[in-house]
Design a protein around this motif. Structure first.
Motif, PDB file in Angstrom:
ATOM      1  N   TYR A   1       0.836  -1.204   0.000  1.00  0.00           N
ATOM      2  CA  TYR A   1       0.000   0.000   0.000  1.00  0.00           C
ATOM      3  C   TYR A   1       0.873   1.257   0.000  1.00  0.00           C
ATOM      4  N   GLU A   2       1.961   1.237   0.746  1.00  0.00           N
ATOM      5  CA  GLU A   2       2.865   2.394   0.761  1.00  0.00           C
ATOM      6  C   GLU A   2       3.522   2.588  -0.596  1.00  0.00           C
ATOM      7  N   GLU A   3       3.843   1.479  -1.233  1.00  0.00           N
ATOM      8  CA  GLU A   3       4.420   1.559  -2.577  1.00  0.00           C
ATOM      9  C   GLU A   3       3.391   2.139  -3.559  1.00  0.00           C
ATOM     10  N   ALA A   4       2.121   1.742  -3.377  1.00  0.00           N
ATOM     11  CA  ALA A   4       1.052   2.284  -4.236  1.00  0.00           C
ATOM     12  C   ALA A   4       0.889   3.777  -3.998  1.00  0.00           C
ATOM     13  N   LEU A   5       1.048   4.212  -2.747  1.00  0.00           N
ATOM     14  CA  LEU A   5       0.937   5.641  -2.433  1.00  0.00           C
ATOM     15  C   LEU A   5       2.028   6.456  -3.126  1.00  0.00           C
ATOM     16  N   GLU A   6       3.177   5.839  -3.345  1.00  0.00           N
ATOM     17  CA  GLU A   6       4.254   6.540  -4.055  1.00  0.00           C
ATOM     18  C   GLU A   6       3.868   6.789  -5.512  1.00  0.00           C
ATOM     19  N   LYS A   7       3.049   5.869  -6.054  1.00  0.00           N
ATOM     20  CA  LYS A   7       2.609   6.013  -7.452  1.00  0.00           C
ATOM     21  C   LYS A   7       1.479   7.032  -7.558  1.00  0.00           C
ATOM     22  N   LYS A   8       0.562   6.962  -6.555  1.00  0.00           N
ATOM     23  CA  LYS A   8      -0.606   7.831  -6.599  1.00  0.00           C
ATOM     24  C   LYS A   8      -1.043   8.106  -5.166  1.00  0.00           C
ATOM     25  N   ASP A   9      -1.110   9.374  -4.816  1.00  0.00           N
ATOM     26  CA  ASP A   9      -1.473   9.750  -3.447  1.00  0.00           C
ATOM     27  C   ASP A   9      -2.991   9.816  -3.332  1.00  0.00           C
ATOM     28  N   GLU A  10      -3.593   8.704  -2.860  1.00  0.00           N
ATOM     29  CA  GLU A  10      -5.046   8.641  -2.676  1.00  0.00           C
ATOM     30  C   GLU A  10      -5.359   8.219  -1.248  1.00  0.00           C
ATOM     31  N   GLN A  11      -6.583   8.500  -0.831  1.00  0.00           N
ATOM     32  CA  GLN A  11      -6.991   8.214   0.543  1.00  0.00           C
ATOM     33  C   GLN A  11      -7.214   6.711   0.789  1.00  0.00           C
ATOM     34  N   GLY A  12      -7.640   5.968  -0.216  1.00  0.00           N
ATOM     35  CA  GLY A  12      -7.949   4.536  -0.075  1.00  0.00           C
ATOM     36  C   GLY A  12      -6.805   3.730   0.527  1.00  0.00           C
ATOM     37  N   PRO A  13      -5.603   3.800  -0.022  1.00  0.00           N
ATOM     38  CA  PRO A  13      -4.475   3.055   0.565  1.00  0.00           C
ATOM     39  C   PRO A  13      -4.137   3.519   1.986  1.00  0.00           C
ATOM     40  N   LYS A  14      -4.277   4.828   2.245  1.00  0.00           N
ATOM     41  CA  LYS A  14      -4.008   5.333   3.592  1.00  0.00           C
ATOM     42  C   LYS A  14      -4.989   4.715   4.591  1.00  0.00           C
ATOM     43  N   ASP A  15      -6.262   4.655   4.197  1.00  0.00           N
ATOM     44  CA  ASP A  15      -7.274   4.040   5.065  1.00  0.00           C
ATOM     45  C   ASP A  15      -6.974   2.561   5.285  1.00  0.00           C
ATOM     46  N   GLN A  16      -6.579   1.900   4.217  1.00  0.00           N
ATOM     47  CA  GLN A  16      -6.273   0.466   4.324  1.00  0.00           C
ATOM     48  C   GLN A  16      -5.080   0.218   5.258  1.00  0.00           C
ATOM     49  N   ILE A  17      -4.094   1.096   5.201  1.00  0.00           N
ATOM     50  CA  ILE A  17      -2.929   0.962   6.093  1.00  0.00           C
ATOM     51  C   ILE A  17      -3.377   1.062   7.548  1.00  0.00           C
ATOM     52  N   ILE A  18      -4.258   2.008   7.843  1.00  0.00           N
ATOM     53  CA  ILE A  18      -4.767   2.167   9.212  1.00  0.00           C
ATOM     54  C   ILE A  18      -5.544   0.918   9.637  1.00  0.00           C
ATOM     55  N   ILE A  19      -6.392   0.424   8.740  1.00  0.00           N
ATOM     56  CA  ILE A  19      -7.189  -0.779   9.038  1.00  0.00           C
ATOM     57  C   ILE A  19      -6.275  -1.976   9.279  1.00  0.00           C
ATOM     58  N   ILE A  20      -5.271  -2.133   8.429  1.00  0.00           N
ATOM     59  CA  ILE A  20      -4.358  -3.278   8.560  1.00  0.00           C
ATOM     60  C   ILE A  20      -3.553  -3.187   9.846  1.00  0.00           C
ATOM     61  N   LYS A  21      -3.135  -1.994  10.215  1.00  0.00           N
ATOM     62  CA  LYS A  21      -2.413  -1.846  11.487  1.00  0.00           C
ATOM     63  C   LYS A  21      -3.299  -2.275  12.652  1.00  0.00           C
ATOM     64  N   GLY A  22      -4.582  -1.933  12.586  1.00  0.00           N
ATOM     65  CA  GLY A  22      -5.532  -2.379  13.609  1.00  0.00           C
ATOM     66  C   GLY A  22      -5.677  -3.894  13.618  1.00  0.00           C
ATOM     67  N   LEU A  23      -5.779  -4.495  12.419  1.00  0.00           N
ATOM     68  CA  LEU A  23      -5.882  -5.957  12.324  1.00  0.00           C
ATOM     69  C   LEU A  23      -4.632  -6.639  12.852  1.00  0.00           C
ATOM     70  N   LYS A  24      -3.481  -6.032  12.535  1.00  0.00           N
ATOM     71  CA  LYS A  24      -2.217  -6.597  13.000  1.00  0.00           C
ATOM     72  C   LYS A  24      -2.133  -6.548  14.521  1.00  0.00           C
ATOM     73  N   LYS A  25      -2.544  -5.429  15.098  1.00  0.00           N
ATOM     74  CA  LYS A  25      -2.525  -5.297  16.555  1.00  0.00           C
ATOM     75  C   LYS A  25      -3.473  -6.314  17.188  1.00  0.00           C
ATOM     76  N   GLU A  26      -4.642  -6.481  16.600  1.00  0.00           N
ATOM     77  CA  GLU A  26      -5.616  -7.447  17.108  1.00  0.00           C
ATOM     78  C   GLU A  26      -5.054  -8.872  17.019  1.00  0.00           C
ATOM     79  N   ALA A  27      -4.407  -9.194  15.908  1.00  0.00           N
ATOM     80  CA  ALA A  27      -3.811 -10.521  15.749  1.00  0.00           C
ATOM     81  C   ALA A  27      -2.686 -10.741  16.758  1.00  0.00           C
ATOM     82  N   ASP A  28      -1.865  -9.708  16.965  1.00  0.00           N
ATOM     83  CA  ASP A  28      -0.793  -9.805  17.961  1.00  0.00           C
ATOM     84  C   ASP A  28      -1.366 -10.015  19.354  1.00  0.00           C
TER      85      ASP A  28
END
Length: 188
Positions: free
Chosen positions: A33-60
């Protein structure tokens, strides 16, 4: 053509990130997602990064919770209640709504209180036996017998005080016989 190629690369990175997210490979998904943000700065990947960090914390947290519960249950089954209590507290902190740690913590408190009462009884028993032994050595048979009887009040199944009470009774009978003999001799 360059714009279409950039969009295509962006979309491919988003698809790859989504696939990694679905496979629970959270760190790799975030990197895509961060690599995609380098290609195009959109809100969708930023939101997904936040969601994934939450999922990762929950899994941990789930992994840490399972480790804490496994350790706690092992300590509980070994009757190592203080260690089990510590691990159940960790599990409860990680997942406050789970009932298993709450139930076990309450049970441990009851067991520790009962154990404390048993230790107090054992201490009183030991003190009574120690005092009785000192009286026995000093040949104070009646007082020793009383203290051994007191010790039995704290630990009724103990055999040592019973043996010592029998010894005291034997000594008291022997003394009574000697006194009777002396009295008989004196009266003659």
């Amino acid at each position: 053509l360059a714009i279409n190629q950039a969009d295509s690369e962006y979309l491919n990175l988003i698809k790859a990130a989504e696939a990694l997210r679905d496979q629970k490979k959270y760190d790799q998904a975030i990197a895509k997602y961060e690599e995609a943000l380098e290609k195009k700065d959109e809100q969708g990947p930023k939101d997904q990064i936040i969601i994934i960090k939450g999922l990762k914390k929950e899994a941990d947290n789930q992994v840490k919770y399972q480790e804490a519960i496994s350790s706690a249950d092992m300590f509980y089954n070994q009757k190592s209640y203080l260690a089990a209590k510590e691990k159940y507290n960790i599990a409860h902190t990680l997942k406050p709504s789970e009932q298993h740690p709450i139930t076990r913590l309450a049970d441990i408190e009851i067991k520790l209180a009962a154990n404390s009462a048993a230790q107090e009884k054992k201490k009183k028993y030991d003190e009574a036996v120690e005092a009785a032994d000192a009286l026995f050595v000093a040949e104070k048979w009646e007082e020793a017998k009383t203290k051994y009887t007191e010790a039995l009040n704290f630990e009724a199944s103990a055999t040592y005080p019973l043996e010592k009470i029998k010894d005291c009774n034997d000594k008291l009978i022997l003394i009574a016989k000697e006194k009777e003999k002396v009295d008989k001799i004196f009266s003659l």
